[in-house]
Scaffold this motif. Structure first.
Motif, PDB file in Angstrom:
ATOM      1  N   THR A 209       0.835  -1.206   0.000  1.00 51.15           N
ATOM      2  CA  THR A 209       0.000   0.000   0.000  1.00 51.15           C
ATOM      3  C   THR A 209       0.867   1.253   0.000  1.00 51.15           C
ATOM      4  O   THR A 209       0.611   2.206  -0.752  1.00 51.15           O
ATOM      5  CB  THR A 209      -0.930   0.005   1.225  1.00 51.15           C
ATOM      6  N   ILE A 210       1.897   1.261   0.848  1.00 52.65           N
ATOM      7  CA  ILE A 210       2.792   2.418   0.906  1.00 52.65           C
ATOM      8  C   ILE A 210       3.496   2.615  -0.431  1.00 52.65           C
ATOM      9  O   ILE A 210       3.605   3.743  -0.937  1.00 52.65           O
ATOM     10  CB  ILE A 210       3.817   2.241   2.040  1.00 52.65           C
ATOM     11  N   ALA A 211       3.951   1.523  -1.020  1.00 58.05           N
ATOM     12  CA  ALA A 211       4.621   1.624  -2.319  1.00 58.05           C
ATOM     13  C   ALA A 211       3.700   2.256  -3.361  1.00 58.05           C
ATOM     14  O   ALA A 211       4.126   3.086  -4.173  1.00 58.05           O
ATOM     15  CB  ALA A 211       5.077   0.238  -2.786  1.00 58.05           C
ATOM     16  N   GLY A 212       2.422   1.883  -3.310  1.00 62.93           N
ATOM     17  CA  GLY A 212       1.466   2.421  -4.273  1.00 62.93           C
ATOM     18  C   GLY A 212       1.188   3.899  -4.084  1.00 62.93           C
ATOM     19  O   GLY A 212       0.780   4.580  -5.038  1.00 62.93           O
ATOM     20  N   LEU A 213       1.394   4.412  -2.878  1.00 62.40           N
ATOM     21  CA  LEU A 213       1.146   5.820  -2.591  1.00 62.40           C
ATOM     22  C   LEU A 213       2.389   6.694  -2.777  1.00 62.40           C
ATOM     23  O   LEU A 213       2.300   7.923  -2.710  1.00 62.40           O
ATOM     24  CB  LEU A 213       0.660   5.969  -1.141  1.00 62.40           C
ATOM     25  N   THR A 214       3.522   6.066  -2.988  1.00 66.61           N
ATOM     26  CA  THR A 214       4.798   6.777  -3.053  1.00 66.61           C
ATOM     27  C   THR A 214       5.162   7.126  -4.490  1.00 66.61           C
ATOM     28  O   THR A 214       5.097   6.265  -5.363  1.00 66.61           O
ATOM     29  CB  THR A 214       5.906   5.899  -2.432  1.00 66.61           C
ATOM     30  N   PRO A 215       5.518   8.385  -4.770  1.00 63.01           N
ATOM     31  CA  PRO A 215       5.850   8.773  -6.140  1.00 63.01           C
ATOM     32  C   PRO A 215       6.895   7.886  -6.812  1.00 63.01           C
ATOM     33  O   PRO A 215       6.790   7.606  -8.005  1.00 63.01           O
ATOM     34  CB  PRO A 215       6.373  10.207  -5.974  1.00 63.01           C
ATOM     35  N   LEU A 216       7.885   7.415  -6.059  1.00 66.32           N
ATOM     36  CA  LEU A 216       8.908   6.564  -6.660  1.00 66.32           C
ATOM     37  C   LEU A 216       8.443   5.117  -6.830  1.00 66.32           C
ATOM     38  O   LEU A 216       9.145   4.311  -7.439  1.00 66.32           O
ATOM     39  CB  LEU A 216      10.192   6.605  -5.831  1.00 66.32           C
ATOM     40  N   GLY A 217       7.295   4.797  -6.260  1.00 68.36           N
ATOM     41  CA  GLY A 217       6.690   3.496  -6.508  1.00 68.36           C
ATOM     42  C   GLY A 217       7.253   2.335  -5.726  1.00 68.36           C
ATOM     43  O   GLY A 217       6.947   1.175  -6.017  1.00 68.36           O
ATOM     44  N   HIS A 218       8.077   2.625  -4.718  1.00 64.81           N
ATOM     45  CA  HIS A 218       8.564   1.526  -3.884  1.00 64.81           C
ATOM     46  C   HIS A 218       8.848   2.046  -2.479  1.00 64.81           C
ATOM     47  O   HIS A 218       8.988   3.254  -2.264  1.00 64.81           O
ATOM     48  CB  HIS A 218       9.826   0.892  -4.482  1.00 64.81           C
ATOM     49  N   VAL A 219       8.928   1.122  -1.538  1.00 61.48           N
ATOM     50  CA  VAL A 219       9.212   1.482  -0.156  1.00 61.48           C
ATOM     51  C   VAL A 219      10.719   1.677  -0.006  1.00 61.48           C
ATOM     52  O   VAL A 219      11.521   0.886  -0.498  1.00 61.48           O
ATOM     53  CB  VAL A 219       8.712   0.385   0.805  1.00 61.48           C
ATOM     54  N   THR A 220      11.104   2.737   0.685  1.00 61.02           N
ATOM     55  CA  THR A 220      12.518   3.057   0.878  1.00 61.02           C
ATOM     56  C   THR A 220      13.251   1.914   1.568  1.00 61.02           C
ATOM     57  O   THR A 220      12.741   1.293   2.493  1.00 61.02           O
ATOM     58  CB  THR A 220      12.651   4.334   1.724  1.00 61.02           C
ATOM     59  N   THR A 221      14.468   1.653   1.115  1.00 61.42           N
ATOM     60  CA  THR A 221      15.289   0.602   1.711  1.00 61.42           C
ATOM     61  C   THR A 221      16.276   1.211   2.704  1.00 61.42           C
ATOM     62  O   THR A 221      16.573   2.414   2.653  1.00 61.42           O
ATOM     63  CB  THR A 221      16.084  -0.151   0.633  1.00 61.42           C
ATOM     64  N   PRO A 222      16.815   0.394   3.608  1.00 55.22           N
ATOM     65  CA  PRO A 222      17.855   0.899   4.508  1.00 55.22           C
ATOM     66  C   PRO A 222      19.046   1.477   3.756  1.00 55.22           C
ATOM     67  O   PRO A 222      19.626   2.481   4.183  1.00 55.22           O
ATOM     68  CB  PRO A 222      18.246  -0.350   5.313  1.00 55.22           C
ATOM     69  N   GLU A 223      19.402   0.857   2.642  1.00 59.11           N
ATOM     70  CA  GLU A 223      20.548   1.334   1.864  1.00 59.11           C
ATOM     71  C   GLU A 223      20.294   2.723   1.282  1.00 59.11           C
ATOM     72  O   GLU A 223      21.205   3.566   1.242  1.00 59.11           O
ATOM     73  CB  GLU A 223      20.865   0.341   0.746  1.00 59.11           C
ATOM     74  N   GLU A 224      19.066   2.982   0.854  1.00 61.02           N
ATOM     75  CA  GLU A 224      18.732   4.304   0.308  1.00 61.02           C
ATOM     76  C   GLU A 224      18.781   5.369   1.402  1.00 61.02           C
ATOM     77  O   GLU A 224      19.275   6.489   1.174  1.00 61.02           O
ATOM     78  CB  GLU A 224      17.346   4.259  -0.344  1.00 61.02           C
ATOM     79  N   LEU A 225      18.285   5.040   2.563  1.00 59.62           N
ATOM     80  CA  LEU A 225      18.331   5.995   3.670  1.00 59.62           C
ATOM     81  C   LEU A 225      19.775   6.258   4.087  1.00 59.62           C
ATOM     82  O   LEU A 225      20.163   7.396   4.374  1.00 59.62           O
ATOM     83  CB  LEU A 225      17.523   5.478   4.854  1.00 59.62           C
ATOM     84  N   ALA A 226      20.585   5.213   4.092  1.00 60.41           N
ATOM     85  CA  ALA A 226      21.986   5.357   4.483  1.00 60.41           C
ATOM     86  C   ALA A 226      22.728   6.299   3.543  1.00 60.41           C
ATOM     87  O   ALA A 226      23.587   7.078   3.979  1.00 60.41           O
ATOM     88  CB  ALA A 226      22.662   3.990   4.512  1.00 60.41           C
ATOM     89  N   ASP A 227      22.413   6.252   2.261  1.00 56.91           N
ATOM     90  CA  ASP A 227      23.084   7.143   1.320  1.00 56.91           C
ATOM     91  C   ASP A 227      22.815   8.608   1.643  1.00 56.91           C
ATOM     92  O   ASP A 227      23.683   9.470   1.447  1.00 56.91           O
ATOM     93  CB  ASP A 227      22.637   6.833  -0.116  1.00 56.91           C
ATOM     94  N   ALA A 228      21.618   8.910   2.150  1.00 54.45           N
ATOM     95  CA  ALA A 228      21.316  10.296   2.520  1.00 54.45           C
ATOM     96  C   ALA A 228      22.173  10.748   3.699  1.00 54.45           C
ATOM     97  O   ALA A 228      22.535  11.929   3.804  1.00 54.45           O
ATOM     98  CB  ALA A 228      19.834  10.444   2.856  1.00 54.45           C
ATOM     99  N   ALA A 229      22.515   9.807   4.581  1.00 56.57           N
ATOM    100  CA  ALA A 229      23.363  10.154   5.723  1.00 56.57           C
ATOM    101  C   ALA A 229      24.753  10.583   5.258  1.00 56.57           C
ATOM    102  O   ALA A 229      25.396  11.429   5.886  1.00 56.57           O
ATOM    103  CB  ALA A 229      23.470   8.968   6.677  1.00 56.57           C
ATOM    104  N   LEU A 230      25.212  10.003   4.159  1.00 60.13           N
ATOM    105  CA  LEU A 230      26.520  10.386   3.629  1.00 60.13           C
ATOM    106  C   LEU A 230      26.558  11.870   3.279  1.00 60.13           C
ATOM    107  O   LEU A 230      27.559  12.556   3.515  1.00 60.13           O
ATOM    108  CB  LEU A 230      26.853   9.556   2.386  1.00 60.13           C
ATOM    109  N   PHE A 231      25.462  12.363   2.723  1.00 57.01           N
ATOM    110  CA  PHE A 231      25.402  13.781   2.359  1.00 57.01           C
ATOM    111  C   PHE A 231      25.551  14.665   3.588  1.00 57.01           C
ATOM    112  O   PHE A 231      26.377  15.597   3.613  1.00 57.01           O
ATOM    113  CB  PHE A 231      24.088  14.080   1.643  1.00 57.01           C
ATOM    114  N   PHE A 232      24.789  14.378   4.636  1.00 55.60           N
ATOM    115  CA  PHE A 232      24.828  15.223   5.828  1.00 55.60           C
ATOM    116  C   PHE A 232      26.159  15.114   6.570  1.00 55.60           C
ATOM    117  O   PHE A 232      26.526  16.025   7.323  1.00 55.60           O
ATOM    118  CB  PHE A 232      23.684  14.872   6.778  1.00 55.60           C
ATOM    119  N   ALA A 233      26.866  14.023   6.394  1.00 55.11           N
ATOM    120  CA  ALA A 233      28.146  13.853   7.076  1.00 55.11           C
ATOM    121  C   ALA A 233      29.312  14.395   6.259  1.00 55.11           C
ATOM    122  O   ALA A 233      30.425  14.497   6.772  1.00 55.11           O
ATOM    123  CB  ALA A 233      28.380  12.374   7.375  1.00 55.11           C
ATOM    124  N   SER A 234      29.062  14.750   5.015  1.00 57.65           N
ATOM    125  CA  SER A 234      30.133  15.157   4.105  1.00 57.65           C
ATOM    126  C   SER A 234      30.242  16.677   3.998  1.00 57.65           C
ATOM    127  O   SER A 234      29.321  17.417   4.361  1.00 57.65           O
ATOM    128  CB  SER A 234      29.864  14.591   2.711  1.00 57.65           C
TER     129      SER A 234
END
Length: 254
Positions: A209-234
Motif C-alpha cells: 500500500t505504501i509503495a502504491g502511494l509513493t511517487p517513486l513506486g517503492h518502499v525506501t530501503t535501509p541502503e537508500e536511507l543510508a546514502d542520505a546520511a553520507l550527504f549530511f556527514a560530508s
C-alpha cells in the motif's frame, strides 16, 4: 564521493543490524573508518566488522549510560582514531506492528520515557563524549535518525513518534550550541523501511500500500536511507545544519 571520508572515523550507534548495518556499510564503502556500536547484538556487530575489514571495529555500550558511552568513545579513538562523525541510530526495542501497538488507553508514560531515553538521551551522551574530539578537529557532523510519522502519523505509534519528535527538537537546539565549533547537526526522517528487524512484523500488504502511494513506486530501503546520511556527514552539506530531511521516496512533504 571519492576521498570524502578517507581520514574520518564515524561512530554509528545501534549499528549491529538493520538500518545501522546499512549505514556502516555505506560509510565503509566511501572509505571511512567505522565504529559499530551495539548493545546486545554482539554476534551481528562482530560479523559486520569482519565483513568490512580492518577499518571497522565493533564496540559495545548502552547509549543510555553516559559513562559507558564515554568509555566507548575513548575505545574508538584508541582503535580507529578520534571520531569526527556521529550517526545516532540506536533505537529502544520496538516493533512496527500496528495491531500490537499500545493505544492511548493502555499506553504508559514509561513507554514514552524508554523511547526518549534512547533517542534523546543517547544523542546527548554521544555528543557530550565526542565534543572534545570535535573541538580538537575544529568541526564534525552529527546525523540523527527520525521518522516521517511526525508529518504523517498514519499509524499512531505514540511512544516512538513522541521520542523522535523530541529528538528532532534536540537536533535543532544542538545545532545552535555546536555551530561555533564547526559541527553540523541534522536529521534524516525515514519512513517505514523494507525491511529491518523493527519492520519485520509489518504485513506485506502494508508495504505494498505504501509503495502504491509513493511517487517513486517503492518502499525506501535501509541502503537508500543510508546514502542520505553520507550527504549530511560530508562537506557537500557544509552550509546545512539544524535541518530535517524526509527520505521516504516522496510519500510525505515536510
Amino acid at each position: 564521493m571519492p576521498d570524502t571520508f578517507e581520514n574520518q572515523t564515524v561512530l554509528i550507534t545501534g549499528a549491529g543490524r538493520g538500518l545501522g548495518a546499512a549505514l556502516a556499510r555505506a560509510f565503509a564503502r566511501e572509505g571511512a573508518r567505522v565504529a559499530i556500536n551495539y548493545r546486545r547484538s554482539a554476534a551481528e556487530a562482530e560479523a559486520l566488522a569482519r565483513e568490512i575489514g580492518p577499518r571497522a571495529a565493533a564496540v559495545r555500550a548502552d547509549v543510555t549510560d553516559a559513562e559507558a558511552v564515554r568509555a566507548m568513545v575513548a575505545e574508538v579513538a584508541a582503535r580507529l582514531g578520534p571520531p569526527s562523525v556521529l550517526v545516532h541510530n540506536a533505537l529502544a526495542d520496538f516493533s512496527f506492528n500496528g495491531d500490537a501497538r499500545a493505544g492511548l488507553d493502555t499506553l504508559g508514560w514509561a513507554d514514552i520515557a524508554r523511547q526518549a531515553e534512547v533517542a534523546v538521551g543517547g544523542a546527548l551522551h554521544a555528543i557530550q563524549a565526542m565534543r572534545p574530539h570535535f573541538e580538537a578537529a575544529g568541526g564534525g557532523a552529527v546525523v540523527t535518525i527520525g521518522t516521517n510519522l511526525l508529518q504523517n502519523p498514519v499509524v499512531p505509534y505514540h511512544d516512538y513518534t513522541a521520542a523522535k519528535a523530541a529528538l528532532m527538537a534536540f537536533t535543532r537546539t544542538a545545532s545552535k550550541d555546536l555551530g561555533p565549533l564547526g559541527v553540523r547537526v541534522n536529521m534524516i526522517a525515514g519512513g517505514l523501511l523494507r525491511t529491518t528487524d523493527a519492520s519485520a512484523a509489518t504485513p506485506e500488504a502494508v508495504f505494498d500500500t505504501i509503495a502504491g502511494l509513493t511517487p517513486l513506486g517503492h518502499v525506501t530501503t535501509p541502503e537508500e536511507l543510508a546514502d542520505a546520511a553520507l550527504f549530511f556527514a560530508s562537506p557537500w552539506s557544509r552550509a546545512v545544519t539544524g535541518q530535517t530531511l524526509v527520505v521516504d521516496g516522496g510519500l510525505v512533504c515536510d
